[in-house]
Design a protein around this motif. Structure first.
Motif, mmCIF file in Angstrom:
data_model
loop_
_atom_site.group_PDB
_atom_site.id
_atom_site.type_symbol
_atom_site.label_atom_id
_atom_site.label_comp_id
_atom_site.label_asym_id
_atom_site.label_seq_id
_atom_site.Cartn_x
_atom_site.Cartn_y
_atom_site.Cartn_z
ATOM 1 N N LEU A 118 43.719 49.371 29.818
ATOM 2 C CA LEU A 118 43.550 47.800 29.480
ATOM 3 C C LEU A 118 44.528 47.401 31.184
ATOM 4 C CD1 LEU A 118 44.727 47.981 25.671
ATOM 5 C CD2 LEU A 118 42.454 48.512 26.882
ATOM 6 N N ASP A 119 45.541 47.570 31.341
ATOM 7 C CA ASP A 119 46.056 46.698 32.308
ATOM 8 C C ASP A 119 44.960 46.496 33.455
ATOM 9 O OD1 ASP A 119 48.103 46.007 31.615
ATOM 10 O OD2 ASP A 119 49.075 48.060 32.185
ATOM 11 N N GLY A 120 43.868 47.938 33.610
ATOM 12 C CA GLY A 120 42.900 48.027 34.807
ATOM 13 C C GLY A 120 41.351 47.501 34.663
ATOM 14 N N LEU A 121 41.833 46.860 33.642
ATOM 15 C CA LEU A 121 40.144 46.696 33.395
ATOM 16 C C LEU A 121 39.826 45.758 34.280
ATOM 17 C CD1 LEU A 121 40.134 45.169 29.633
ATOM 18 C CD2 LEU A 121 39.461 47.609 30.486
ATOM 19 N N ASP A 122 39.955 45.722 35.240
ATOM 20 C CA ASP A 122 39.025 44.519 36.085
ATOM 21 C C ASP A 122 38.560 45.089 37.278
ATOM 22 O OD1 ASP A 122 40.183 41.601 35.049
ATOM 23 O OD2 ASP A 122 41.540 40.942 36.026
ATOM 24 N N GLU A 123 39.551 45.816 37.689
ATOM 25 C CA GLU A 123 39.044 47.622 38.367
ATOM 26 C C GLU A 123 38.478 47.920 37.896
ATOM 27 O OE1 GLU A 123 39.363 49.698 42.097
ATOM 28 O OE2 GLU A 123 40.240 47.933 41.764
ATOM 29 N N ILE A 124 38.669 48.926 36.709
ATOM 30 C CA ILE A 124 37.087 49.244 36.173
ATOM 31 C C ILE A 124 36.403 48.623 36.327
ATOM 32 C CG2 ILE A 124 36.214 50.301 34.282
ATOM 33 C CD1 ILE A 124 39.301 50.519 33.796
ATOM 34 N N GLU A 125 35.880 47.768 35.844
ATOM 35 C CA GLU A 125 34.809 46.665 36.350
ATOM 36 C C GLU A 125 33.993 46.398 38.064
ATOM 37 O OE1 GLU A 125 34.358 42.355 33.075
ATOM 38 O OE2 GLU A 125 36.436 42.690 34.106
ATOM 39 N N ARG A 126 35.375 46.078 38.832
ATOM 40 C CA ARG A 126 34.578 46.054 39.819
ATOM 41 C C ARG A 126 34.506 47.910 40.492
ATOM 42 N NH1 ARG A 126 36.501 48.301 44.623
ATOM 43 N NH2 ARG A 126 37.567 49.560 44.471
ATOM 44 N N VAL A 129 31.466 47.796 36.406
ATOM 45 C CA VAL A 129 30.370 46.695 36.047
ATOM 46 C C VAL A 129 29.960 45.538 36.214
ATOM 47 C CG1 VAL A 129 29.622 48.471 33.522
ATOM 48 C CG2 VAL A 129 31.504 47.303 33.569
ATOM 49 N N ALA A 130 31.415 45.575 36.803
ATOM 50 C CA ALA A 130 30.978 43.880 37.394
ATOM 51 C C ALA A 130 31.383 43.056 36.160
ATOM 52 C CB ALA A 130 29.983 43.490 38.511
ATOM 53 N N GLY A 131 32.509 42.153 35.313
ATOM 54 C CA GLY A 131 32.265 41.480 34.938
ATOM 55 C C GLY A 131 31.616 41.326 33.214
#
Length: 310
Positions: A118-126, A129-131
């Protein structure tokens, strides 16, 4: 008529759409190896709701990881949900040395890994699946020991300690361990003190799923032990009992997985269609999906599963 054909007709579910899978996605964690994930998501679309899935510990001859549970992860993803699967510290592949403190079960580390996702959702998207993920629609789901992990994140307390994460809006507990302590055989109570979860702190909407023939080896009680979270958690609004199958619920780890003690495509289909309907309602993808599925589970289809609700 073949029961699977009947099931397909009476338990409504959307048609599948194309998906993409990203693996491995790696999240750096302090003082240990990276956490590896698989993300399975619809190929197109924005603001996708998220399920973070916690795999079980598995018997000694199996190796659960991010790559398991395709029958559920793929089914949900084909119908609009992004499914993130970490390989937990307790896995015999890609996990931590079982001789380390907290091993081999690493129940605290598993909770921390789910929170790291959950903390890393931005990194997972990067990395993938980009945003395209909706950070406000997050559920957790877990099977067996993974259900134990999720029950803590949903608000279950252990020895008075809370592990609840307010970012989680719903949960699906699949064949989750029931009450610990005096409810376990003495040797198992000593070995699994972390099973003594107080489910009364779970206020988040939760679906509890059990196999009617599940044989819990930890307790002298029967299959109903796996329904304890439903009876104790005020947020658990529904209990889904799949008929004729045990701990693998017809094969959710995979029809060729060693955790699957009975392969039952009909029961598996009921499990994944009904859990999907509950998630689609909770995520407001289709607010009436659960109501329609409950109404459909009558007549000849009633032999497949039973739903108890508050």
């Amino acid at each position: 008529m073949n029961r699977l054909i009947t099931l397909s007709r009476v338990l409504p579910t959307p048609e599948p759409t194309a998906t993409v899978a990203y693996t491995p996605i790696r999240l750096e964690l302090p003082d240990r190896q990276p956490l590896e994930l698989r993300l399975t998501a619809p190929a197109v679309g924005e603001a996708m709701p998220i399920v973070v899935f916690s795999h079980g510990f598995g018997p000694s001859n199996s190796i659960p990881s991010k790559d398991g549970y395709a029958p559920l992860a793929q089914f949900w993803a084909e119908r609009g949900i992004a499914v993130i699967q970490p390989t937990h510290a307790s896995s015999r592949v890609g996990g931590l040395d079982p001789a380390l403190p907290g091993g081999p079960f690493f129940w605290r580390e598993r909770v921390a890994e789910m929170r790291a996702v959950l903390d890393g959702l931005d990194e997972i998207e990067r990395q993938a699946v980009a945003g395209r993920l909706d950070h406000d629609r997050i559920a957790v789901a877990g099977h067996s020991f993974g259900g134990h992990t999720c029950s803590l994140l949903l608000g279950g307390r252990l020895q008075g300690e809370s592990f609840a994460d307010p970012r989680i809006r719903a949960g699906v507990l699949l064949a989750t361990p029931g009450r610990g302590g005096a409810h376990l055989a003495p040797e198992h109570a000593a070995r699994f003190p972390f099973f003594d979860v107080d489910f009364s702190g779970i206020a988040v909407p939760t679906l509890v799923v059990c196999g009617a023939e599940d044989d819990p080896h930890f307790t002298p009680r029967g299959p109903e032990w796996h329904a304890d979270a439903y009876h104790d958690a005020p947020g658990a609004d529904s209990l889904l009992t799949i008929a004729g199958v045990g701990h693998s619920l017809g094969g959710i780890p995979g029809l060729d997985a060693r955790e699957t003690e009975v392969e039952d495509p009909e029961a598996l289909e009921a499990t994944r269609r009904l859990t999907l309907a509950w998630l689609r309602s909770r995520f407001a993808i289709d607010g009436d999906a659960w109501t329609r599925s409950r109404a459909a589970l009558v007549g000849s289809a009633s032999s497949l599963a039973e739903i108890t609700g508050r």
